[in-house]
Enzyme design. Structure first.
Site, PDB file in Angstrom:
ATOM      1  N   LYS A 193      41.145 136.726  40.232  1.00  0.00           N
ATOM      2  CA  LYS A 193      42.370 137.095  39.511  1.00  0.00           C
ATOM      3  C   LYS A 193      42.184 136.770  38.037  1.00  0.00           C
ATOM      4  CE  LYS A 193      46.079 135.476  38.143  1.00  0.00           C
ATOM      5  NZ  LYS A 193      46.213 136.096  36.800  1.00  0.00           N
ATOM      6  N   GLY A 246      41.977 126.712  33.802  1.00  0.00           N
ATOM      7  CA  GLY A 246      43.237 126.946  33.105  1.00  0.00           C
ATOM      8  C   GLY A 246      43.895 125.631  32.755  1.00  0.00           C
ATOM      9  N   SER A 247      45.215 125.645  32.665  1.00  0.00           N
ATOM     10  CA  SER A 247      45.940 124.450  32.214  1.00  0.00           C
ATOM     11  C   SER A 247      46.072 123.433  33.339  1.00  0.00           C
ATOM     12  CB  SER A 247      47.337 124.853  31.734  1.00  0.00           C
ATOM     13  OG  SER A 247      48.102 125.318  32.825  1.00  0.00           O
ATOM     14  N   GLY A 251      46.893 123.780  37.300  1.00  0.00           N
ATOM     15  CA  GLY A 251      45.947 123.120  38.204  1.00  0.00           C
ATOM     16  C   GLY A 251      46.675 122.283  39.252  1.00  0.00           C
ATOM     17  N   GLU A 268      38.749 123.310  36.443  1.00  0.00           N
ATOM     18  CA  GLU A 268      38.254 123.088  35.082  1.00  0.00           C
ATOM     19  C   GLU A 268      39.470 123.259  34.181  1.00  0.00           C
ATOM     20  OE1 GLU A 268      37.496 123.374  31.697  1.00  0.00           O
ATOM     21  OE2 GLU A 268      36.338 125.215  31.948  1.00  0.00           O
ATOM     22  N   CYS A 302      38.827 124.803  25.990  1.00  0.00           N
ATOM     23  CA  CYS A 302      39.310 123.613  26.713  1.00  0.00           C
ATOM     24  C   CYS A 302      38.704 122.326  26.186  1.00  0.00           C
ATOM     25  CB  CYS A 302      39.019 123.787  28.198  1.00  0.00           C
ATOM     26  SG  CYS A 302      37.368 124.421  28.509  1.00  0.00           S
ATOM     27  N   GLU A 403      47.625 118.997  24.499  1.00  0.00           N
ATOM     28  CA  GLU A 403      46.716 120.101  24.193  1.00  0.00           C
ATOM     29  C   GLU A 403      47.494 121.187  23.444  1.00  0.00           C
ATOM     30  OE1 GLU A 403      45.079 122.590  27.480  1.00  0.00           O
ATOM     31  OE2 GLU A 403      43.156 122.162  26.529  1.00  0.00           O
TER      32      GLU A 403
END
Ligand code: NAI
Ligand code: MG
Length: 500
Positions: A193, A246-247, A251, A268, A302, A403
């Site tokens: 996706k 992703g974030s 996650g 990750e 990231c 972040e």
């Protein structure tokens, strides 16, 4: 900052953008979404619509997972290592052939400068060829046991099965290969996706997978939204593993969604990585190094080194030089080969980053460069924020803890080694980190002390297919690249044979 006023006439182009709706790849066929819905994907440098894309949801995910399961249980599951290797090498050849188009699609869909997306060539092709090598290097063990009697014990490595891959938008080509590569190397099947902000390159790669001869159902690509398609994939009982990038907030949702069938998960996630500059560093290298540790990809990386710790006696000089370096970078449309800093990916991301610029000022941080969105000239149409350096930042400020995912450095003074290690580690994240010094013992001490998946000494953000990358703490678990990555896609089976 130098604003590019004009984009050259010969704009790089992709024949993939032919005005037709881009469909889902399920079981080797390009199909509409079951709902018939589509969404638009935009060029963030101009706001223009690039293409309509079929919007997959739970029903399409079901179809894709079923196809992936059938493919896994069919001949693909018994393919020989040589065959998987040959497929990956063929795919590498096709990606090399069409690399200019793929890098252009990345630039168009998410904004990164074409110099950057073209610069990914070595790594992207290297990844595919590295996984091709891994396909023929999958090894179990034979084990001496201490049991009385005679036994032969060994381990077999087997593919985990159907992998749900969910990727972000900040580097679509590399991110797609990072998920598909190890799956093909090990004999897994994939439902990928893409991010809704940048689905085009993954879809074009789907075409190349078909051209390479990847069997139907082995690689399925289902663009759609996170809360619908993504959530359905994460929760699906027919998925054996989710590989997510992703974030950290998403996650956490993935981990919760995985509980139903206790599928394997690798994550990750984000970071707030410390980049530490000692007064004895080669400052001529450290200035651009620390700058690009954050300004590259407009800070949408990231592992960006966003907490810039600078030894107090060079703090004013060094931060001024990084700000000056940032002002000298060319901000503009990523299609211009001279552009060094492109737009942010979307209006949402722009809002998020400018929100943090306001928060930083309100907290008392002092912008030495940048600090506001570009609102005049041709760049006003796009989502442009110039390279920003905030001085006078304290550890407790939100801009030092959260972040931002924009071209924003939070510069913080420090006095000694143990103190900066402790402060560098005072974060919930642990992805990247950097150390700039000429003193090898000090560099090593800091590298040992930092709790992060990567430590870069006198460099930042170097990546190689053979070197593992991943997080400590809330930056996630599991590793991508390196031998560890392939193991993430394998199960270990112990086989005992009574021989006496
Ligand atoms: P996100 O983590 O929400 O999106 C990443 C992927 O997850 C996309 O494909 C999205 O569709 C999918 N997703 C979203 N919600 C989901 C759900 N409930 N279940 C399954 N999949 C889901 O990140 P987003 O919204 O694009 O960006 C927000 C912030 O996240 C950024 O500002 C940045 O701070 C951080 N981020 C970090 C990245 C990294 O590489 N570590 C990449 C992208 C974003
Ligand atoms: Mg887009």
């Amino acid at each position: 900052m130098t604003v590019m006023q004009k984009v050259p006439e010969a704009r790089p182009h992709s024949a993939f953008l032919d005005g037709k709706t881009k469909r889902l790849l399920i079981d080797g066929n390009w199909v509409e979404a079951a709902s018939g819905r589509t969404f638009d994907t935009h060029n963030p440098a101009t706001g223009e619509v690039l293409a309509k894309v079929a919007e997959g949801d739970a029903e399409d995910i079901n179809r894709a997972v079923d196809a992936a399961r059938r493919a896994f249980e069919g001949p693909w599951g018994r393919a020989k290592p040589y065959e998987r290797q040959a497929l990956l090498l063929k795919l590498a050849e096709l990606v090399e052939r069409d690399f200019e188009e793929l890098s252009t699609l990345d630039t168009l869909d998410m904004g990164a400068p074409i110099s950057r997306t073209r610069g990914n060539r070595l790594r992207v092709l290297g990844m595919l060829r590295y996984y091709a090598a891994q396909a023929v290097s999958i090894l179990g063990e034979t084990i001496e046991t201490s049991l009385p009697g005679e036994y032969f014990a060994c381990t077999l490595k087997e593919p985990v099965g159907v992998v749900g891959a969910i990727i972000p938008w900040n580097g679509p080509l590399g991110a797609t290969i990072w998920k598909i590569g190890p799956a093909l190397a090990t004999g897994c099947t994939v439902v990928l996706k893409p991010a809704e902000e940048a689905p085009l390159t993954p879809l074009r790669l789907g075409e190349l997978c078909q051209e390479a001869g990847v069997p139907p159902g082995v690689v399925n690509i289902v663009p759609g939204h996170g809360e619908t398609a993504g959530a359905a994939l994460a929760a699906h009982p027919g998925v054996d593993k989710v590989a997510f990038t992703g974030s950290h907030l998403t996650g956490q949702k993935i981990v919760r969604a995985s509980a139903g069938n206790l599928k394997r998960v690798s994550l990750e996630l984000g970071g707030k990585s410390p980049d530490i500059v000692f007064a004895d560093a080669d400052l001529n290298a450290a200035v651009p190094g620390a700058g690009m540790a954050v300004f590259a990809n407009s800070g949408q990386i990231c592992s960006a080194g966003t907490r810039l710790f600078v030894e107090r006696r060079i703090y004013d000089e060094f931060t001024a030089r990084v700000a000056e370096y940032g002002r000298g970078l060319q901000v503009g449309d990523g299609l211009n080969p001279a552009t060094q800093v492109g737009p942010l990916v979307s209006a949402e991301q722009l809002e998020r980053v400018t929100g943090y610029l306001n928060i930083g000022r309100a907290e008392g941080a002092r912008p030495l460069s940048g600090g506001e969105r570009i609102t005049d000239g041709p760049l006003a149409r796009g989502y442009f924020v110039p390279p920003t350096v905030f001085a006078d930042v304290h550890d407790e400020m939100r801009i030092a803890k959260e972040e931002i995912f924009g071209p924003v450095i939070s510069a913080i003074p420090f006095d000694d080694v143990d103190e900066v290690i402790a402060r560098g580690n005072a974060t919930t994240f642990g992805l990247g980190s950097g150390v700039w010094t000429r003193d090898v013992a000090k560099a090593h001490r800091v590298a040992r002390g930092l709790r992060a998946g990567s430590v870069w000494v006198n460099c930042y953000q170097t990546m190689d297919p053979a070197v593992p990358f991943g997080g400590y703490k809330m930056s996630g678990y599991g590793r991508e690249s390196g031998r560890q990555h392939v193991e993430e896609y394998l199960n270990v089976k112990a086989v005992w044979i009574k021989t006496g």
